[in-house]
Design a protein around this motif. Structure first.
Motif, PDB file in Angstrom:
ATOM      1  N   SER A 283       0.913  -1.139  -0.030  1.00  0.00           N
ATOM      2  CA  SER A 283      -0.089  -0.120  -0.034  1.00  0.00           C
ATOM      3  C   SER A 283       0.864   1.274  -0.053  1.00  0.00           C
ATOM      4  CB  SER A 283      -0.993  -0.030   1.462  1.00  0.00           C
ATOM      5  OG  SER A 283      -0.120   0.271   2.421  1.00  0.00           O
ATOM      6  N   GLN A 284       1.974   1.110   0.754  1.00  0.00           N
ATOM      7  CA  GLN A 284       2.985   2.465   0.769  1.00  0.00           C
ATOM      8  C   GLN A 284       3.434   2.865  -0.982  1.00  0.00           C
ATOM      9  OE1 GLN A 284       5.588   1.285   3.672  1.00  0.00           O
ATOM     10  NE2 GLN A 284       4.329   1.926   5.334  1.00  0.00           N
ATOM     11  N   ARG A 285       3.811   1.694  -1.396  1.00  0.00           N
ATOM     12  CA  ARG A 285       4.275   2.014  -2.771  1.00  0.00           C
ATOM     13  C   ARG A 285       2.996   2.476  -3.625  1.00  0.00           C
ATOM     14  NH1 ARG A 285       7.941  -0.209  -6.299  1.00  0.00           N
ATOM     15  NH2 ARG A 285       8.049   0.911  -8.393  1.00  0.00           N
ATOM     16  N   THR A 286       1.820   2.015  -3.589  1.00  0.00           N
ATOM     17  CA  THR A 286       0.610   2.309  -4.272  1.00  0.00           C
ATOM     18  C   THR A 286       0.501   3.927  -3.909  1.00  0.00           C
ATOM     19  OG1 THR A 286      -0.157   0.197  -4.037  1.00  0.00           O
ATOM     20  CG2 THR A 286      -1.758   1.777  -4.686  1.00  0.00           C
ATOM     21  N   ARG A 291      -0.521   9.277  -5.455  1.00  0.00           N
ATOM     22  CA  ARG A 291      -0.142  10.898  -4.859  1.00  0.00           C
ATOM     23  C   ARG A 291      -0.135  12.003  -6.399  1.00  0.00           C
ATOM     24  NH1 ARG A 291       4.465  13.553  -3.860  1.00  0.00           N
ATOM     25  NH2 ARG A 291       5.905  11.564  -3.708  1.00  0.00           N
ATOM     26  N   CYS A 292       0.447  11.004  -7.263  1.00  0.00           N
ATOM     27  CA  CYS A 292       0.907  11.685  -8.672  1.00  0.00           C
ATOM     28  C   CYS A 292      -0.050  11.463  -9.479  1.00  0.00           C
ATOM     29  CB  CYS A 292       2.181  11.286  -8.963  1.00  0.00           C
ATOM     30  SG  CYS A 292       3.649  11.314  -7.765  1.00  0.00           S
ATOM     31  N   ALA A 293      -0.936  10.625  -9.514  1.00  0.00           N
ATOM     32  CA  ALA A 293      -1.841  10.231 -10.395  1.00  0.00           C
ATOM     33  C   ALA A 293      -3.186  11.272 -10.612  1.00  0.00           C
ATOM     34  CB  ALA A 293      -2.284   8.745 -10.522  1.00  0.00           C
ATOM     35  N   ASN A 294      -3.300  11.536 -11.853  1.00  0.00           N
ATOM     36  CA  ASN A 294      -4.436  12.687 -11.986  1.00  0.00           C
ATOM     37  C   ASN A 294      -5.622  11.840 -12.532  1.00  0.00           C
ATOM     38  OD1 ASN A 294      -6.352  14.613 -12.246  1.00  0.00           O
ATOM     39  ND2 ASN A 294      -5.122  15.888 -13.703  1.00  0.00           N
ATOM     40  N   PHE A 295      -6.886  11.363 -11.821  1.00  0.00           N
ATOM     41  CA  PHE A 295      -7.967  10.523 -12.318  1.00  0.00           C
ATOM     42  C   PHE A 295      -8.997  11.340 -12.883  1.00  0.00           C
ATOM     43  CE2 PHE A 295      -5.577   7.467  -9.648  1.00  0.00           C
ATOM     44  CZ  PHE A 295      -5.663   6.121 -10.517  1.00  0.00           C
ATOM     45  N   GLN A 296      -8.342  12.520 -13.015  1.00  0.00           N
ATOM     46  CA  GLN A 296      -9.503  13.584 -13.410  1.00  0.00           C
ATOM     47  C   GLN A 296      -9.278  13.593 -15.010  1.00  0.00           C
ATOM     48  OE1 GLN A 296      -9.862  17.214 -11.268  1.00  0.00           O
ATOM     49  NE2 GLN A 296     -10.363  16.143  -9.253  1.00  0.00           N
ATOM     50  N   GLN A 297      -8.144  13.090 -15.477  1.00  0.00           N
ATOM     51  CA  GLN A 297      -8.052  13.508 -16.760  1.00  0.00           C
ATOM     52  C   GLN A 297      -7.523  12.084 -17.647  1.00  0.00           C
ATOM     53  OE1 GLN A 297      -5.326  16.836 -17.576  1.00  0.00           O
ATOM     54  NE2 GLN A 297      -4.714  16.440 -19.659  1.00  0.00           N
ATOM     55  N   ASN A 298      -7.800  11.741 -18.647  1.00  0.00           N
ATOM     56  CA  ASN A 298      -7.222  10.595 -19.303  1.00  0.00           C
ATOM     57  C   ASN A 298      -6.219  10.933 -20.179  1.00  0.00           C
ATOM     58  OD1 ASN A 298      -8.094   8.203 -18.253  1.00  0.00           O
ATOM     59  ND2 ASN A 298     -10.239   8.623 -19.137  1.00  0.00           N
ATOM     60  N   PRO A 299      -5.190  10.272 -20.714  1.00  0.00           N
ATOM     61  CA  PRO A 299      -4.749   9.015 -19.926  1.00  0.00           C
ATOM     62  C   PRO A 299      -4.167   9.277 -18.452  1.00  0.00           C
ATOM     63  CG  PRO A 299      -3.237   9.353 -21.424  1.00  0.00           C
ATOM     64  CD  PRO A 299      -4.113  10.654 -21.684  1.00  0.00           C
ATOM     65  N   VAL A 300      -4.417   8.325 -17.420  1.00  0.00           N
ATOM     66  CA  VAL A 300      -3.889   8.509 -16.400  1.00  0.00           C
ATOM     67  C   VAL A 300      -2.366   7.994 -16.246  1.00  0.00           C
ATOM     68  CG1 VAL A 300      -4.185   7.595 -13.705  1.00  0.00           C
ATOM     69  CG2 VAL A 300      -6.240   8.249 -15.231  1.00  0.00           C
ATOM     70  N   ASN A 301      -1.361   8.622 -15.654  1.00  0.00           N
ATOM     71  CA  ASN A 301      -0.141   8.154 -15.372  1.00  0.00           C
ATOM     72  C   ASN A 301      -0.068   7.258 -14.103  1.00  0.00           C
ATOM     73  OD1 ASN A 301       0.654   9.103 -17.725  1.00  0.00           O
ATOM     74  ND2 ASN A 301       1.119  11.255 -16.815  1.00  0.00           N
ATOM     75  N   PHE A 302       0.441   6.058 -14.094  1.00  0.00           N
ATOM     76  CA  PHE A 302       0.347   5.180 -12.817  1.00  0.00           C
ATOM     77  C   PHE A 302       1.910   5.566 -12.524  1.00  0.00           C
ATOM     78  CE2 PHE A 302      -3.331   3.509 -14.681  1.00  0.00           C
ATOM     79  CZ  PHE A 302      -4.056   3.370 -13.337  1.00  0.00           C
ATOM     80  N   TYR A 303       2.437   6.573 -12.099  1.00  0.00           N
ATOM     81  CA  TYR A 303       3.642   6.983 -11.853  1.00  0.00           C
ATOM     82  C   TYR A 303       4.054   8.563 -11.555  1.00  0.00           C
ATOM     83  CZ  TYR A 303       4.265   8.444 -16.625  1.00  0.00           C
ATOM     84  OH  TYR A 303       4.032   9.097 -17.844  1.00  0.00           O
ATOM     85  N   CYS A 304       5.235   8.764 -10.871  1.00  0.00           N
ATOM     86  CA  CYS A 304       5.262  10.036 -10.568  1.00  0.00           C
ATOM     87  C   CYS A 304       6.606  10.486 -11.421  1.00  0.00           C
ATOM     88  CB  CYS A 304       5.798  10.178  -8.964  1.00  0.00           C
ATOM     89  SG  CYS A 304       4.510   9.705  -7.954  1.00  0.00           S
ATOM     90  N   SER A 305       6.339  11.991 -11.802  1.00  0.00           N
ATOM     91  CA  SER A 305       7.435  12.580 -12.538  1.00  0.00           C
ATOM     92  C   SER A 305       8.252  13.280 -11.419  1.00  0.00           C
ATOM     93  CB  SER A 305       6.924  13.717 -13.501  1.00  0.00           C
ATOM     94  OG  SER A 305       5.878  14.680 -12.772  1.00  0.00           O
ATOM     95  N   ASP A 306       9.523  13.872 -12.024  1.00  0.00           N
ATOM     96  CA  ASP A 306      10.372  14.462 -11.147  1.00  0.00           C
ATOM     97  C   ASP A 306      10.132  16.061 -10.772  1.00  0.00           C
ATOM     98  OD1 ASP A 306      11.846  12.127 -11.228  1.00  0.00           O
ATOM     99  OD2 ASP A 306      13.098  13.017 -12.919  1.00  0.00           O
ATOM    100  N   SER A 307       9.110  16.409 -11.496  1.00  0.00           N
ATOM    101  CA  SER A 307       8.845  17.847 -11.077  1.00  0.00           C
ATOM    102  C   SER A 307       8.058  18.002 -10.054  1.00  0.00           C
ATOM    103  CB  SER A 307       8.020  18.258 -12.345  1.00  0.00           C
ATOM    104  OG  SER A 307       6.880  17.622 -12.655  1.00  0.00           O
ATOM    105  N   SER A 308       8.146  19.030  -9.178  1.00  0.00           N
ATOM    106  CA  SER A 308       7.384  19.407  -8.085  1.00  0.00           C
ATOM    107  C   SER A 308       7.117  20.757  -7.919  1.00  0.00           C
ATOM    108  CB  SER A 308       8.058  18.763  -6.786  1.00  0.00           C
ATOM    109  OG  SER A 308       9.458  19.588  -6.709  1.00  0.00           O
ATOM    110  N   GLN A 309       6.315  21.302  -7.129  1.00  0.00           N
ATOM    111  CA  GLN A 309       5.904  22.950  -6.902  1.00  0.00           C
ATOM    112  C   GLN A 309       6.350  23.237  -5.784  1.00  0.00           C
ATOM    113  OE1 GLN A 309       1.808  23.056  -8.076  1.00  0.00           O
ATOM    114  NE2 GLN A 309       2.459  23.169 -10.406  1.00  0.00           N
TER     115      GLN A 309
END
Length: 573
Positions: A283-286, A291-309
C-alpha cells in the motif's frame, strides 16, 4: 457494492489506504481460518447467565441484513431483554461510511467484510473476535483480464490508448492492487464499477482490460487472464473498544457458541487474525503512485514525475481557527504525513499529522482523499519552521476538521403545514395550494398503526412499535402546528411519490435534529447519502444514545426498518 463513478469525485471517495491495507468486498475474496483460537465446545447456557454491562449492541455490516437476522435473534435469546440489539448497514454502504462509523465507535460488533476495513478497525483500537468467511482460502488474488480474443497478452502490451475498467478506489481486487501492478503505465481509466459490470465492459469491447478477483474470472471462457497479483489477506470481525473487557469476552464466547447454521449465514468462524504487514508495504508503494496520478484526466499516469511545485508562505497569526484548502501532500517518514494548506488568510501552512491520528479523523480516508478539501484547523498556534513556512502540528483528531461538501438541493419556503401524518411524515400545501406529502429525510421514526387490526394487535413487538410511533407523532405535533410555515430542503422523491426533505421552521430550527436528539427517531443510514445535514443528525443520535433517551432506554424497541421487514415476512408466510 460499488457505485457508478465520475472521475471528478476521486478525492471525495478515496478511502484511506496507507496503513489501512486493501479491500476485498466479495465473499470469494475472504479468509479461510486455521485452527480456531477460541473454543467452540462450551455451552451457551453458562454464557446466558452472564450479564453485559452495555445495554445496546449495534451490529455493523456491509452486506444484506437478512444474513444477520438469525444471529440477531440468537443474541437476543442469549442476552435477554435488557440488551437492545440493532443491525446497522447493508450492501449499499460505502467503505468510507463504514470507516466513519468505526472512528465514531458506532459499531459494537463490526463484520468488516474487507481487509481495508479490518485494518481500519485495528487503527481505531477495535479488538479481533473472529475470521470472516473461514471456509475460503486465507488469501485471494486480484487479476487483470481481457476479452479472450484480445491481442493483449501481458502488461507489456498495454498502451496509453487502451482503456481499463476498474472498481471504486476502495476495492483491493478491482482498483488498489491493480494500481500497484500497473506502475509505470499510462492508460485510459473508466472506474467506479461493480465486478459484474467490469466483466461486461470488457466482453462488449467498451474496455480493453478489466480488474477483478481471480475467482470471478477464472472460469469465464469469454475472458483471458493476463496478470495475477500478490496475495491479499481476508477480513475479520472486530469488537468496539467502548465495550468493557468482560463484555468483549462474553460476546466472543457467545458468537462462537452460536449454532453452525447461524455462523455460516453470518459468514464468520474461528481462526487467527490476518497478517496485514505485507499488504501495508504494498500500500505504501501504491500511495506514492496515487499521490501523482490525476484521475480527472485521461490517460492516467500510474507513476510520478520528477517535477514538483514549491510554495512560499506569507505572514501568519495566532488565531485559534484556520480555514483553508489542502493542495499538497508528502510523507516525512513512515509515521508522519505532511500537507500544504492554502489558508483563507492568504498564508500557506504546512500541516504535520501523525499517521495514527490521521486514521482517526472522519473524512480523512487517505492522504490523497484530502487533496482539494476545505478544512478547519482549531486550537493550534502556527509555529515558524525552517524555510519561513508556518507549521500546524496536529496532536488530537478533533483539531483537523474536514468540511463536508453540501449537495445542491431545492431549498424553498412558503410551504404551509396541513397535517401531521406520523412521526416522520407531514402534508403541506405550496403557494398554489397544491398538497404535497413530505417524508422526512435523514431519519426514521417508529411506525403508527394504520388499521384497526394493527391498533388491536396483541403482538408485543407491534405494541412497542406503535407506542414509540405515537410518541414521535405527538412530539412532532408539538413542534409544528397546522398552518405553520416551514422550509423544505427537498433531496429526493420516494417510491410512494412523497417528497423527501429536510424540514425546518421559519427560524431555522431543524426538526429532524430535535426528534433524533430526544431519542424519538433514528438516523436512517440506508438513505443518508440524500441527507445534506448528515453530520448534524449523527451527532444528535450519538448524544441520545449516550444519555439513553426514550427508545435507547427500551431494550424491547425494534428499529422501524427491521419491524417493517419482519412484518412483511410474516404477511407472506
Amino acid at each position: 457494492m460499488f457505485n457508478s463513478y465520475n472521475p471528478q469525485y476521486f478525492i471525495k471517495f478515496l478511502v484511506f489506504i496507507g496503513v489501512l491495507g486493501l479491500s476485498g468486498c466479495n465473499p470469494i475474496e475472504s479468509a479461510k481460518s486455521p485452527t480456531p483460537t477460541i473454543s467452540l465446545t462450551s455451552s451457551s447456557s453458562g454464557i446466558k447467565e452472564q450479564k453485559l454491562n452495555t445495554s445496546t449492541l449495534t451490529i455493523g455490516i456491509l452486506s444484506k441484513p437478512s444474513y444477520y437476522q438469525e444471529l440477531t435473534a440468537y443474541l437476543r435469546s442469549e442476552f435477554g431483554n435488557k440488551v437492545q440489539i440493532v443491525i446497522d448497514g447493508d450492501e449499499s454502504i460505502s467503505y468510507e461510511e463504514a470507516r466513519k462509523r468505526m472512528i465514531n465507535k458506532e459499531w459494537d460488533i463490526a463484520f468488516t467484510l474487507s481487509p481495508i476495513l479490518s485494518v481500519a478497525a485495528k487503527n481505531n483500537d477495535y479488538h479481533f473476535a473472529a475470521r470472516m468467511f473461514p471456509n475460503n482460502p486465507p488469501y485471494y488474488q486480484a487479476t487483470l483480464f481481457t476479452k479472450s480474443t484480445s491481442s493483449i497478452q501481458s502488461l507489456n502490451d498495454l498502451k496509453s490508448t487502451n482503456t481499463i475498467a476498474l472498481g471504486d478506489f476502495n476495492s483491493a481486487s478491482s482498483f488498489y492492487v491493480p494500481a500497484y501492478d500497473l506502475f509505470g503505465k499510462s492508460l485510459r481509466v473508466d472506474m467506479g464499477h461493480r465486478g459484474k459490470d467490469i466483466k461486461d465492459l470488457v466482453k462488449t469491447g467498451k474496455a480493453d482490460v478489466g480488474a477483478a478477483a481471480y475467482e470471478a474470472v477464472t472460469n469465464d471462457k469469454d475472458l483471458k487472464i493476463i496478470h495475477l497479483s500478490k496475495q491479499i489477506p481476508g477480513a475479520n470481525v472486530y469488537l468496539s473498544p467502548k465495550l468493557s473487557e468482560s463484555d468483549r469476552q462474553i460476546i466472543t464466547k457467545v458468537l462462537f457458541n452460536a449454532p453452525d447454521n447461524i455462523r455460516k449465514q453470518a459468514n464468520y468462524g474461528g481462526g487467527e487474525e490476518s497478517d496485514y504487514s505485507q499488504l501495508i508495504k504494498i500500500s505504501q508503494r501504491t500511495e506514492e503512485i496515487l499521490r501523482c496520478a490525476n484521475f480527472q484526466q485521461n490517460p492516467v499516469n500510474f507513476y510520478c514525475s520528477d517535477s514538483s511545485q514549491n510554495q512560499k508562505s506569507n505572514n501568519s497569526n495566532n488565531t485559534s481557527e484556520i480555514l483553508g484548502r489542502i493542495n499538497g501532500w508528502s510523507r516525512q517518514n513512515n509515521e508522519i504525513e505532511s500537507f500544504k494548506l492554502s489558508g483563507k488568510d492568504n498564508t500557506v501552512y504546512q500541516i504535520i499529522v501523525p499517521r495514527k491520528i490521521l486514521n482517526q479523523i472522519s473524512g480523512a480516508s487517505n492522504p490523497i482523499a484530502l487533496q482539494g478539501k476545505e478544512v478547519k484547523i482549531i486550537n493550534i498556534a502556527p509555529q515558524k519552521a525552517q524555510g519561513g513556512m508556518f507549521e500546524l502540528k496536529i496532536t488530537e483528531p478533533n483539531q483537523l476538521n474536514i468540511l463536508e461538501d453540501i449537495p445542491k438541493s431545492s431549498i424553498q419556503s412558503n410551504y404551509q403545514v396541513k397535517q401531521v401524518d406520523d412521526g416522520d411524515t407531514i402534508t403541506v400545501t405550496d403557494v398554489s395550494n397544491q398538497e404535497i406529502r413530505v417524508r422526512f429525510a435523514c431519519i426514521d421514526t417508529a411506525e403508527t398503526p394504520k388499521s384497526d387490526a394493527e391498533k388491536n394487535s396483541d403482538n408485543p413487538a407491534d405494541k412497542n412499535q406503535f407506542l414509540w410511533g405515537n410518541q414521535a407523532k405527538e412530539r412532532l405535533e408539538s413542534i409544528i402546528k397546522i398552518g405553520d410555515q416551514v422550509k423544505l430542503n427537498i433531496v429526493d422523491t420516494d417510491r410512494y411519490g412523497r417528497k423527501v426533505a429536510e424540514v425546518r421552521l421559519e427560524d431555522g430550527t431543524f426538526i429532524q435534529q430535535i426528534l433524533v436528539k430526544e431519542g424519538l427517531a433514528m438516523v436512517y443510514r440506508q438513505y443518508l447519502k440524500n441527507c445534506a445535514s448528515a453530520g448534524i443528525v449523527q451527532q444528535a443520535e450519538a448524544e441520545a444514545k449516550q444519555q439513553r433517551l426514550n427508545i435507547w432506554a427500551d431494550s424491547q424497541f425494534t428499529a422501524p426498518w427491521d419491524w417493517r421487514s419482519q412484518k412483511k415476512s410474516s404477511n407472506k408466510s
